[in-house]
Design a protein around this motif. Structure first.
Motif, mmCIF file in Angstrom:
data_model
loop_
_atom_site.group_PDB
_atom_site.id
_atom_site.type_symbol
_atom_site.label_atom_id
_atom_site.label_comp_id
_atom_site.label_asym_id
_atom_site.label_seq_id
_atom_site.Cartn_x
_atom_site.Cartn_y
_atom_site.Cartn_z
ATOM 1 N N UNK A 1 38.665 22.340 39.417
ATOM 2 C CA UNK A 1 37.975 22.874 38.250
ATOM 3 C C UNK A 1 37.826 21.749 37.241
ATOM 4 N N UNK A 2 36.647 21.612 36.679
ATOM 5 C CA UNK A 2 36.409 20.598 35.658
ATOM 6 C C UNK A 2 36.980 21.011 34.312
ATOM 7 N N UNK A 3 36.890 22.305 34.017
ATOM 8 C CA UNK A 3 37.460 22.843 32.774
ATOM 9 C C UNK A 3 38.081 24.212 33.081
ATOM 10 N N UNK A 4 39.001 24.632 32.225
ATOM 11 C CA UNK A 4 39.739 25.866 32.456
ATOM 12 C C UNK A 4 38.880 27.105 32.569
ATOM 13 N N UNK A 5 37.771 27.148 31.846
ATOM 14 C CA UNK A 5 36.921 28.344 31.887
ATOM 15 C C UNK A 5 36.378 28.581 33.304
ATOM 16 N N UNK A 6 36.243 27.536 34.083
ATOM 17 C CA UNK A 6 35.796 27.695 35.470
ATOM 18 C C UNK A 6 36.802 28.512 36.272
ATOM 19 N N UNK A 7 38.102 28.270 36.048
ATOM 20 C CA UNK A 7 39.139 29.021 36.745
ATOM 21 C C UNK A 7 39.113 30.490 36.323
ATOM 22 N N UNK A 8 38.845 30.741 35.043
ATOM 23 C CA UNK A 8 38.736 32.118 34.554
ATOM 24 C C UNK A 8 37.548 32.814 35.198
ATOM 25 N N UNK A 9 36.400 32.137 35.190
ATOM 26 C CA UNK A 9 35.189 32.733 35.764
ATOM 27 C C UNK A 9 35.301 32.923 37.271
ATOM 28 N N UNK A 10 36.113 32.106 37.909
ATOM 29 C CA UNK A 10 36.336 32.257 39.344
ATOM 30 C C UNK A 10 36.972 33.611 39.639
ATOM 31 N N UNK A 11 37.751 34.120 38.698
ATOM 32 C CA UNK A 11 38.439 35.400 38.882
ATOM 33 C C UNK A 11 37.642 36.566 38.302
ATOM 34 N N UNK A 12 37.094 36.423 37.091
ATOM 35 C CA UNK A 12 36.447 37.576 36.437
ATOM 36 C C UNK A 12 34.947 37.387 36.235
ATOM 37 N N UNK A 13 34.382 36.352 36.823
ATOM 38 C CA UNK A 13 32.958 36.090 36.638
ATOM 39 C C UNK A 13 32.088 37.100 37.356
ATOM 40 N N UNK A 14 30.838 37.123 36.965
ATOM 41 C CA UNK A 14 29.877 38.030 37.566
ATOM 42 C C UNK A 14 29.546 39.181 36.640
ATOM 43 N N UNK A 15 28.626 39.982 37.087
ATOM 44 C CA UNK A 15 28.130 41.084 36.271
ATOM 45 C C UNK A 15 29.130 42.238 36.169
ATOM 46 N N UNK A 16 29.835 42.526 37.250
ATOM 47 C CA UNK A 16 30.577 43.773 37.316
ATOM 48 C C UNK A 16 32.057 43.684 36.989
ATOM 49 N N UNK A 17 32.709 42.582 37.300
ATOM 50 C CA UNK A 17 34.163 42.521 37.117
ATOM 51 C C UNK A 17 34.610 42.756 35.678
ATOM 52 N N UNK A 18 33.998 42.128 34.675
ATOM 53 C CA UNK A 18 34.445 42.416 33.305
ATOM 54 C C UNK A 18 34.260 43.885 32.920
ATOM 55 N N UNK A 19 33.202 44.498 33.418
ATOM 56 C CA UNK A 19 32.946 45.913 33.118
ATOM 57 C C UNK A 19 34.024 46.785 33.759
ATOM 58 N N UNK A 20 34.334 46.509 35.008
ATOM 59 C CA UNK A 20 35.389 47.244 35.706
ATOM 60 C C UNK A 20 36.710 47.089 34.955
ATOM 61 N N UNK A 21 37.022 45.865 34.560
ATOM 62 C CA UNK A 21 38.287 45.603 33.870
ATOM 63 C C UNK A 21 38.363 46.317 32.528
ATOM 64 N N UNK A 22 37.266 46.376 31.812
ATOM 65 C CA UNK A 22 37.269 47.095 30.528
ATOM 66 C C UNK A 22 37.535 48.581 30.739
ATOM 67 N N UNK A 23 36.930 49.161 31.763
ATOM 68 C CA UNK A 23 37.186 50.577 32.034
ATOM 69 C C UNK A 23 38.638 50.800 32.443
#
Length: 126
Positions: free
Chosen positions: A5-27
Motif C-alpha cells: 500500500x502506498x498510503x494507509x487509506x488504500x488499506x482501508x479501502x481494500x476492506x470497506x471500499x466499493x459502493x455497498x460495503x459502507x452502506x451495509x456497515x452503517x445498517x
C-alpha cells in the motif's frame, strides 16, 4: 501474494471500499440484522451482491455471521468488535454526505436524501 500500500487509506479501502460495503456497515451499526432485513434496507442491492459483500466483510473479520439451526434457517449478521472500530470513519462519511446533499441543493440540483443519520450516527456503538 505480498500486498503493498502506498498510503494507509488504500488499506482501508481494500476492506470497506466499493459502493455497498459502507452502506451495509452503517445498517449493521444499528445492531444485528438478518439477510432479508439488510436486503429490504438496501433496496438497490441484489441478493448475489449482498451475499458477496457480506462474505468479504466476514473474511476481513469486520462482520460476524451466526447461523441458527432451525427450519427455516436463520442467519444473523453483526459487527465484530474490530468492525466497530470503523465507527468514526462511517460517521464522518455520513456527515460529509449530508453536507454534500445540502450543497448540491443550494446549487439548484434536484437531489433527495431519504434519511439523515443512518447507522452509527444514531449513537449506536459509538
Amino acid at each position: 501474494m505480498k500486498k503493498i500500500y502506498n498510503i494507509g487509506v488504500e488499506a482501508t479501502l481494500d476492506v470497506i471500499g466499493g459502493k455497498w460495503k459502507p452502506i451495509i456497515l452503517c445498517h449493521l451499526g444499528n445492531g444485528p440484522m438478518r439477510t432479508g432485513e439488510l436486503r429490504r434496507a438496501i433496496p438497490n442491492i441484489t441478493q448475489k451482491m449482498l451475499t458477496q459483500q457480506l462474505r468479504e466483510l466476514e473474511a476481513d473479520e469486520i462482520v460476524a455471521r451466526t447461523v441458527y439451526e432451525q427450519v427455516p434457517p436463520k442467519v444473523i449478521y453483526q459487527l465484530t468488535d474490530y468492525g466497530k472500530t470503523l465507527n468514526q470513519i462511517l460517521v464522518d462519511m455520513a456527515v460529509w454526505g449530508e453536507r454534500q446533499v445540502e450543497r448540491l441543493k443550494e446549487n439548484g440540483a434536484e437531489v433527495t436524501l431519504l434519511s439523515n443519520h443512518q447507522g452509527y450516527v444514531n449513537g449506536v456503538n459509538s
